[in-house]
Design a protein around this motif. Structure first.
Motif, short mmCIF file in Angstrom:
data_model
loop_
_atom_site.label_atom_id
_atom_site.label_comp_id
_atom_site.label_asym_id
_atom_site.label_seq_id
_atom_site.Cartn_x
_atom_site.Cartn_y
_atom_site.Cartn_z
N GLU A 1 35.35 -61.13 4.65
CA GLU A 1 34.80 -59.80 4.40
C GLU A 1 33.91 -59.81 3.16
N ALA A 2 34.35 -60.48 2.10
CA ALA A 2 33.57 -60.54 0.86
C ALA A 2 32.23 -61.23 1.11
N ALA A 3 32.25 -62.30 1.89
CA ALA A 3 31.02 -63.02 2.20
C ALA A 3 30.02 -62.10 2.90
N THR A 4 30.49 -61.31 3.83
CA THR A 4 29.63 -60.38 4.55
C THR A 4 29.09 -59.30 3.63
N VAL A 5 29.96 -58.70 2.84
CA VAL A 5 29.58 -57.61 1.94
C VAL A 5 28.59 -58.10 0.88
N TRP A 6 28.84 -59.27 0.32
CA TRP A 6 28.04 -59.78 -0.80
C TRP A 6 26.87 -60.67 -0.38
N GLY A 7 26.78 -61.01 0.90
CA GLY A 7 25.69 -61.86 1.35
C GLY A 7 25.81 -63.30 0.87
N LEU A 8 27.02 -63.80 0.82
CA LEU A 8 27.30 -65.17 0.40
C LEU A 8 28.00 -65.91 1.55
N SER A 9 28.07 -67.22 1.44
CA SER A 9 28.85 -67.96 2.43
C SER A 9 30.33 -67.82 2.10
N GLN A 10 31.15 -67.92 3.11
CA GLN A 10 32.59 -67.82 2.90
C GLN A 10 33.08 -68.95 2.01
N ASP A 11 32.53 -70.14 2.17
CA ASP A 11 32.92 -71.27 1.31
C ASP A 11 32.59 -71.01 -0.15
N HIS A 12 31.45 -70.39 -0.41
CA HIS A 12 31.07 -70.07 -1.80
C HIS A 12 32.05 -69.06 -2.39
N VAL A 13 32.43 -68.05 -1.61
CA VAL A 13 33.40 -67.05 -2.09
C VAL A 13 34.73 -67.74 -2.40
N LYS A 14 35.16 -68.67 -1.55
CA LYS A 14 36.40 -69.40 -1.81
C LYS A 14 36.31 -70.20 -3.10
N ARG A 15 35.17 -70.81 -3.36
CA ARG A 15 34.99 -71.57 -4.61
C ARG A 15 35.05 -70.64 -5.82
N LEU A 16 34.46 -69.45 -5.69
CA LEU A 16 34.53 -68.47 -6.78
C LEU A 16 35.97 -68.04 -7.05
N CYS A 17 36.75 -67.88 -5.99
CA CYS A 17 38.17 -67.53 -6.14
C CYS A 17 38.93 -68.65 -6.85
N LEU A 18 38.71 -69.86 -6.38
CA LEU A 18 39.41 -71.02 -6.93
C LEU A 18 39.08 -71.24 -8.40
N SER A 19 37.84 -70.99 -8.78
CA SER A 19 37.43 -71.21 -10.16
C SER A 19 37.81 -70.06 -11.09
N GLY A 20 38.33 -68.97 -10.53
CA GLY A 20 38.73 -67.84 -11.34
C GLY A 20 37.60 -66.88 -11.68
#
Length: 65
Positions: free
Chosen positions: A23-42
């Protein structure tokens, strides 16, 4: 003990405040993998439950930071 309707109402309130990486990837116009990396990095306020990241919706788009 709280009645079932009250518990469902509380759950709906909580669920309306979070989103998945998809959902975040869709809302923010990012790839899902990039959103996961942002989560993992804090870099996002998020919590991992099992294999799923749960992200608070009331955050700025990381592309606009």
């Amino acid at each position: 003990m709280l009645e079932k309707n009250k518990l469902n109402e509380q759950l709906n309130t909580i669920m309306s405040q979070i989103m998945t990486t998809e959902e975040a990837a869709t809302v923010w116009g990012l790839s899902q993998d990039h959103v996961k990396r942002l989560c993992l990095s804090g870099q996002l306020v998020a919590s991992k439950r099992g294999k799923t990241w749960l992200i608070l919706k009331e955050q700025d788009n990381p592309k606009q930071r």
